[in-house]
Design a protein around this motif. Structure first.
Motif, PDB file in Angstrom:
ATOM      1  N   MET A  42       0.455  19.773 -37.482  1.00  0.00           N
ATOM      2  CA  MET A  42      -0.626  19.119 -36.764  1.00  0.00           C
ATOM      3  C   MET A  42      -1.446  20.195 -36.036  1.00  0.00           C
ATOM      4  O   MET A  42      -0.899  21.080 -35.409  1.00  0.00           O
ATOM      5  N   ILE A  43      -2.756  20.086 -36.156  1.00  0.00           N
ATOM      6  CA  ILE A  43      -3.664  21.005 -35.479  1.00  0.00           C
ATOM      7  C   ILE A  43      -4.118  20.354 -34.186  1.00  0.00           C
ATOM      8  O   ILE A  43      -4.750  19.296 -34.197  1.00  0.00           O
ATOM      9  N   GLU A  44      -3.749  20.938 -33.071  1.00  0.00           N
ATOM     10  CA  GLU A  44      -4.134  20.410 -31.758  1.00  0.00           C
ATOM     11  C   GLU A  44      -5.428  21.050 -31.295  1.00  0.00           C
ATOM     12  O   GLU A  44      -5.644  22.248 -31.482  1.00  0.00           O
ATOM     13  N   MET A  45      -6.312  20.265 -30.677  1.00  0.00           N
ATOM     14  CA  MET A  45      -7.533  20.809 -30.106  1.00  0.00           C
ATOM     15  C   MET A  45      -7.207  21.408 -28.742  1.00  0.00           C
ATOM     16  O   MET A  45      -6.396  20.870 -27.989  1.00  0.00           O
ATOM     17  N   THR A  46      -7.818  22.540 -28.445  1.00  0.00           N
ATOM     18  CA  THR A  46      -7.654  23.173 -27.144  1.00  0.00           C
ATOM     19  C   THR A  46      -8.970  23.091 -26.383  1.00  0.00           C
ATOM     20  O   THR A  46     -10.053  23.060 -26.981  1.00  0.00           O
ATOM     21  N   ALA A  47      -8.878  23.069 -25.074  1.00  0.00           N
ATOM     22  CA  ALA A  47     -10.075  23.055 -24.233  1.00  0.00           C
ATOM     23  C   ALA A  47     -10.729  24.421 -24.289  1.00  0.00           C
ATOM     24  O   ALA A  47     -10.069  25.450 -24.443  1.00  0.00           O
ATOM     25  N   GLY A  48     -12.043  24.450 -24.175  1.00  0.00           N
ATOM     26  CA  GLY A  48     -12.732  25.731 -24.166  1.00  0.00           C
ATOM     27  C   GLY A  48     -14.174  25.593 -24.601  1.00  0.00           C
ATOM     28  O   GLY A  48     -14.670  24.501 -24.858  1.00  0.00           O
ATOM     29  N   VAL A  49     -14.834  26.735 -24.719  1.00  0.00           N
ATOM     30  CA  VAL A  49     -16.230  26.802 -25.128  1.00  0.00           C
ATOM     31  C   VAL A  49     -16.323  27.765 -26.306  1.00  0.00           C
ATOM     32  O   VAL A  49     -15.831  28.892 -26.228  1.00  0.00           O
ATOM     33  N   THR A  50     -16.934  27.335 -27.383  1.00  0.00           N
ATOM     34  CA  THR A  50     -17.204  28.223 -28.501  1.00  0.00           C
ATOM     35  C   THR A  50     -18.616  28.754 -28.294  1.00  0.00           C
ATOM     36  O   THR A  50     -19.574  27.975 -28.294  1.00  0.00           O
ATOM     37  N   PRO A  51     -18.781  30.059 -28.082  1.00  0.00           N
ATOM     38  CA  PRO A  51     -20.119  30.612 -27.824  1.00  0.00           C
ATOM     39  C   PRO A  51     -21.100  30.331 -28.959  1.00  0.00           C
ATOM     40  O   PRO A  51     -20.722  30.192 -30.124  1.00  0.00           O
ATOM     41  N   ALA A  52     -22.369  30.261 -28.610  1.00  0.00           N
ATOM     42  CA  ALA A  52     -23.426  29.913 -29.563  1.00  0.00           C
ATOM     43  C   ALA A  52     -23.437  30.830 -30.782  1.00  0.00           C
ATOM     44  O   ALA A  52     -23.673  30.381 -31.896  1.00  0.00           O
ATOM     45  N   SER A  53     -23.192  32.078 -30.589  1.00  0.00           N
ATOM     46  CA  SER A  53     -23.315  33.041 -31.686  1.00  0.00           C
ATOM     47  C   SER A  53     -22.002  33.296 -32.417  1.00  0.00           C
ATOM     48  O   SER A  53     -21.924  34.200 -33.242  1.00  0.00           O
ATOM     49  N   GLU A  54     -20.965  32.511 -32.137  1.00  0.00           N
ATOM     50  CA  GLU A  54     -19.652  32.771 -32.727  1.00  0.00           C
ATOM     51  C   GLU A  54     -19.060  31.532 -33.369  1.00  0.00           C
ATOM     52  O   GLU A  54     -19.393  30.409 -33.008  1.00  0.00           O
ATOM     53  N   GLY A  55     -18.151  31.769 -34.293  1.00  0.00           N
ATOM     54  CA  GLY A  55     -17.358  30.710 -34.880  1.00  0.00           C
ATOM     55  C   GLY A  55     -15.895  30.960 -34.592  1.00  0.00           C
ATOM     56  O   GLY A  55     -15.532  31.939 -33.938  1.00  0.00           O
ATOM     57  N   ILE A  56     -15.049  30.095 -35.095  1.00  0.00           N
ATOM     58  CA  ILE A  56     -13.610  30.239 -34.928  1.00  0.00           C
ATOM     59  C   ILE A  56     -13.174  31.547 -35.601  1.00  0.00           C
ATOM     60  O   ILE A  56     -13.488  31.785 -36.772  1.00  0.00           O
ATOM     61  N   ASP A  57     -12.493  32.396 -34.868  1.00  0.00           N
ATOM     62  CA  ASP A  57     -11.948  33.660 -35.391  1.00  0.00           C
ATOM     63  C   ASP A  57     -12.992  34.519 -36.105  1.00  0.00           C
ATOM     64  O   ASP A  57     -12.676  35.259 -37.038  1.00  0.00           O
ATOM     65  N   GLY A  58     -14.269  34.397 -35.706  1.00  0.00           N
ATOM     66  CA  GLY A  58     -15.329  35.197 -36.310  1.00  0.00           C
ATOM     67  C   GLY A  58     -15.677  34.793 -37.737  1.00  0.00           C
ATOM     68  O   GLY A  58     -16.368  35.519 -38.448  1.00  0.00           O
ATOM     69  N   ILE A  59     -15.223  33.617 -38.164  1.00  0.00           N
ATOM     70  CA  ILE A  59     -15.439  33.170 -39.545  1.00  0.00           C
ATOM     71  C   ILE A  59     -16.885  32.729 -39.746  1.00  0.00           C
ATOM     72  O   ILE A  59     -17.470  32.053 -38.904  1.00  0.00           O
ATOM     73  N   GLU A  60     -17.433  33.117 -40.895  1.00  0.00           N
ATOM     74  CA  GLU A  60     -18.741  32.655 -41.356  1.00  0.00           C
ATOM     75  C   GLU A  60     -18.642  32.516 -42.865  1.00  0.00           C
ATOM     76  O   GLU A  60     -18.303  33.482 -43.549  1.00  0.00           O
ATOM     77  N   TRP A  61     -18.887  31.306 -43.375  1.00  0.00           N
ATOM     78  CA  TRP A  61     -18.781  31.053 -44.799  1.00  0.00           C
ATOM     79  C   TRP A  61     -20.167  31.043 -45.448  1.00  0.00           C
ATOM     80  O   TRP A  61     -21.127  30.525 -44.869  1.00  0.00           O
ATOM     81  N   ASN A  62     -20.249  31.572 -46.673  1.00  0.00           N
ATOM     82  CA  ASN A  62     -21.442  31.460 -47.498  1.00  0.00           C
ATOM     83  C   ASN A  62     -21.117  30.430 -48.578  1.00  0.00           C
ATOM     84  O   ASN A  62     -20.340  30.703 -49.490  1.00  0.00           O
ATOM     85  N   ILE A  63     -21.729  29.255 -48.459  1.00  0.00           N
ATOM     86  CA  ILE A  63     -21.485  28.171 -49.404  1.00  0.00           C
ATOM     87  C   ILE A  63     -22.773  27.954 -50.204  1.00  0.00           C
ATOM     88  O   ILE A  63     -23.718  27.329 -49.725  1.00  0.00           O
ATOM     89  N   LEU A  64     -22.836  28.556 -51.397  1.00  0.00           N
ATOM     90  CA  LEU A  64     -23.990  28.439 -52.288  1.00  0.00           C
ATOM     91  C   LEU A  64     -25.310  28.721 -51.567  1.00  0.00           C
ATOM     92  O   LEU A  64     -26.281  27.983 -51.704  1.00  0.00           O
ATOM     93  N   GLY A  65     -25.314  29.801 -50.771  1.00  0.00           N
ATOM     94  CA  GLY A  65     -26.529  30.236 -50.098  1.00  0.00           C
ATOM     95  C   GLY A  65     -26.735  29.676 -48.711  1.00  0.00           C
ATOM     96  O   GLY A  65     -27.650  30.089 -47.997  1.00  0.00           O
ATOM     97  N   GLN A  66     -25.897  28.741 -48.309  1.00  0.00           N
ATOM     98  CA  GLN A  66     -25.957  28.191 -46.955  1.00  0.00           C
ATOM     99  C   GLN A  66     -24.919  28.907 -46.100  1.00  0.00           C
ATOM    100  O   GLN A  66     -23.893  29.335 -46.604  1.00  0.00           O
ATOM    101  N   THR A  67     -25.205  29.018 -44.820  1.00  0.00           N
ATOM    102  CA  THR A  67     -24.266  29.657 -43.898  1.00  0.00           C
ATOM    103  C   THR A  67     -23.609  28.594 -43.041  1.00  0.00           C
ATOM    104  O   THR A  67     -24.291  27.808 -42.380  1.00  0.00           O
ATOM    105  N   TYR A  68     -22.278  28.556 -43.065  1.00  0.00           N
ATOM    106  CA  TYR A  68     -21.495  27.622 -42.265  1.00  0.00           C
ATOM    107  C   TYR A  68     -20.648  28.433 -41.287  1.00  0.00           C
ATOM    108  O   TYR A  68     -19.904  29.328 -41.700  1.00  0.00           O
ATOM    109  N   VAL A  69     -20.758  28.098 -40.006  1.00  0.00           N
ATOM    110  CA  VAL A  69     -19.991  28.768 -38.955  1.00  0.00           C
ATOM    111  C   VAL A  69     -19.130  27.706 -38.268  1.00  0.00           C
ATOM    112  O   VAL A  69     -19.659  26.845 -37.550  1.00  0.00           O
ATOM    113  N   PRO A  70     -17.801  27.734 -38.488  1.00  0.00           N
ATOM    114  CA  PRO A  70     -16.947  26.706 -37.892  1.00  0.00           C
ATOM    115  C   PRO A  70     -16.904  26.816 -36.372  1.00  0.00           C
ATOM    116  O   PRO A  70     -16.762  27.909 -35.827  1.00  0.00           O
TER     117      PRO A  70
END
Length: 148
Positions: A1-29
């Motif tokens: 089970m994945i538990e949510m933690t309290a906090g703030v994800t900064p505007a310019s960052e994703g989870i663990d620095g992840i950035e996906w390229n999905i067929l030319g689109q950029t997804y930042v979790p």
């Protein structure tokens, strides 16, 4: 089970620095837990997600900038900045940027199901047919092209 933690994800960052390229689109979790998953997306002009179905997830898109042309359960629609797109589970939907500009938005799904794993597997996969194949293994089902 994945538990949510309290906090703030900064505007310019994703989870663990992840950035996906999905067929030319950029997804930042932005967040991930068992009940929901969200990501910031940038759709360059001319990119799209063809009509598909999430059998067991509700999906939402909040448009921050730009305009989408949409296919929503058999009908055409548009959505622009400040509008929320609701995509109920089991209903076919497609998302198209034909605006001439980037579209920036925030997506989220509930529940998370296998979408994180799918995005990890299709990151930087250039072949749409392979993306469709992998998606079907993660319970996301693309519709055949209209002329098929």
């Amino acid at each position: 089970m994945i538990e949510m933690t309290a906090g703030v994800t900064p505007a310019s960052e994703g989870i663990d620095g992840i950035e996906w390229n999905i067929l030319g689109q950029t997804y930042v979790p932005k967040h991930l837990c068992e009940s929901s998953f969200s990501w910031h997306a940038t759709f360059p002009d001319g990119t799209f997600v063809p009509p598909h179905i999430h059998p067991d997830q509700d999906e939402f898109i909040y448009v921050l900038e730009g305009r989408f042309d949409l296919f929503l359960d058999g009908a055409d629609a548009t959505a622009g900045a400040g509008e929320l797109i609701r995509l109920p589970r089991g209903q076919a939907h497609g998302i198209f940027n034909k605006s001439g500009h980037d579209v920036k938005c925030v997506f989220w799904v509930s529940p998370t199901q296998q979408l994180w794993d799918l995005f990890t597997k299709i990151n930087n996969v250039p072949d749409p047919a392979e993306v469709v194949r992998l998606a079907s293994e993660h319970n996301i089902h693309f519709l055949p092209p209209p002329d098929a």
